[in-house]
Motif scaffolding. Structure first.
Motif, mmCIF file in Angstrom:
data_model
loop_
_atom_site.group_PDB
_atom_site.id
_atom_site.type_symbol
_atom_site.label_atom_id
_atom_site.label_comp_id
_atom_site.label_asym_id
_atom_site.label_seq_id
_atom_site.Cartn_x
_atom_site.Cartn_y
_atom_site.Cartn_z
ATOM 1 N N MET A 154 24.187 43.343 48.951
ATOM 2 C CA MET A 154 24.495 42.180 48.162
ATOM 3 C C MET A 154 23.849 40.962 48.820
ATOM 4 N N THR A 155 23.158 40.197 48.035
ATOM 5 C CA THR A 155 22.446 39.037 48.569
ATOM 6 C C THR A 155 23.358 37.814 48.597
ATOM 7 N N GLU A 156 22.912 36.815 49.316
ATOM 8 C CA GLU A 156 23.659 35.569 49.383
ATOM 9 C C GLU A 156 23.754 34.909 48.013
ATOM 10 N N ALA A 157 22.698 35.014 47.249
ATOM 11 C CA ALA A 157 22.690 34.415 45.914
ATOM 12 C C ALA A 157 23.737 35.060 45.013
ATOM 13 N N ALA A 158 23.909 36.372 45.108
ATOM 14 C CA ALA A 158 24.911 37.068 44.297
ATOM 15 C C ALA A 158 26.319 36.647 44.697
ATOM 16 N N VAL A 159 26.558 36.522 46.002
ATOM 17 C CA VAL A 159 27.875 36.093 46.479
ATOM 18 C C VAL A 159 28.169 34.679 46.012
ATOM 19 N N LEU A 160 27.200 33.789 46.142
ATOM 20 C CA LEU A 160 27.397 32.409 45.712
ATOM 21 C C LEU A 160 27.605 32.311 44.203
ATOM 22 N N ASP A 161 26.908 33.154 43.453
ATOM 23 C CA ASP A 161 27.078 33.153 42.000
ATOM 24 C C ASP A 161 28.490 33.607 41.617
ATOM 25 N N GLN A 166 32.687 40.833 36.471
ATOM 26 C CA GLN A 166 32.031 40.495 37.732
ATOM 27 C C GLN A 166 32.370 41.465 38.853
ATOM 28 N N ILE A 167 33.642 41.618 39.146
ATOM 29 C CA ILE A 167 34.044 42.376 40.329
ATOM 30 C C ILE A 167 33.835 43.878 40.118
ATOM 31 N N ILE A 168 34.361 44.418 39.034
ATOM 32 C CA ILE A 168 34.230 45.856 38.795
ATOM 33 C C ILE A 168 32.765 46.232 38.546
ATOM 34 N N ALA A 169 32.034 45.379 37.837
ATOM 35 C CA ALA A 169 30.606 45.650 37.601
ATOM 36 C C ALA A 169 29.841 45.659 38.924
ATOM 37 N N MET A 170 30.218 44.772 39.847
ATOM 38 C CA MET A 170 29.543 44.730 41.138
ATOM 39 C C MET A 170 29.890 45.969 41.955
ATOM 40 N N VAL A 171 31.119 46.409 41.921
ATOM 41 C CA VAL A 171 31.535 47.593 42.678
ATOM 42 C C VAL A 171 30.885 48.842 42.079
ATOM 43 N N GLY A 172 30.756 48.875 40.747
ATOM 44 C CA GLY A 172 30.159 50.036 40.089
ATOM 45 C C GLY A 172 28.689 50.200 40.391
ATOM 46 N N THR A 173 27.992 49.124 40.704
ATOM 47 C CA THR A 173 26.559 49.217 40.974
ATOM 48 C C THR A 173 26.271 49.593 42.423
ATOM 49 N N ARG A 174 27.244 49.506 43.280
ATOM 50 C CA ARG A 174 27.034 49.836 44.697
ATOM 51 C C ARG A 174 26.873 51.285 44.851
#
Length: 88
Positions: free
Chosen positions: A1-8, A80-88
């Motif tokens: 996860m990049t800094e830009a994704a976290v900030l977004d 946001q959260i579940i979509a991010m976890v699903g892509t990991r």
């Protein structure tokens, strides 16, 4: 996860928090100003006179906007959260 994704995600979380809390804070502000004006005009300086009506108004607005707030928070979590976890 990049800094830009976290900030977004943090930016979107702050926006959701603002949207969810705005109705309650706006009602607390309006009721507080109205009661403060009444107290200034009548020279009644009772602390419970400001607390009880403001608390009642906040509870009513919270009850009215509860479904909107819940839907907004669930949508943010799912998008946001579940979509991010699903892509990991």
């Amino acid at each position: 996860m990049t800094e830009a994704a976290v900030l977004d995600i943090l930016r979107q979380a702050l926006w959701v928090a603002l949207v969810v809390s705005t109705p309650i804070l706006a009602v607390a502000l309006v009721v507080g100003l109205a009661i403060g004006l009444v107290q200034a005009l009548t020279s009644v300086q009772e602390m419970t006179l400001t607390f009880v009506p403001k608390l009642g108004a906040i509870l009513v607005v919270f009850w009215i906007t509860m479904s909107f707030s819940g839907q907004t928070l669930v949508r943010f979590y799912q998008d946001q959260i579940i979509a991010m976890v699903g892509t990991r």
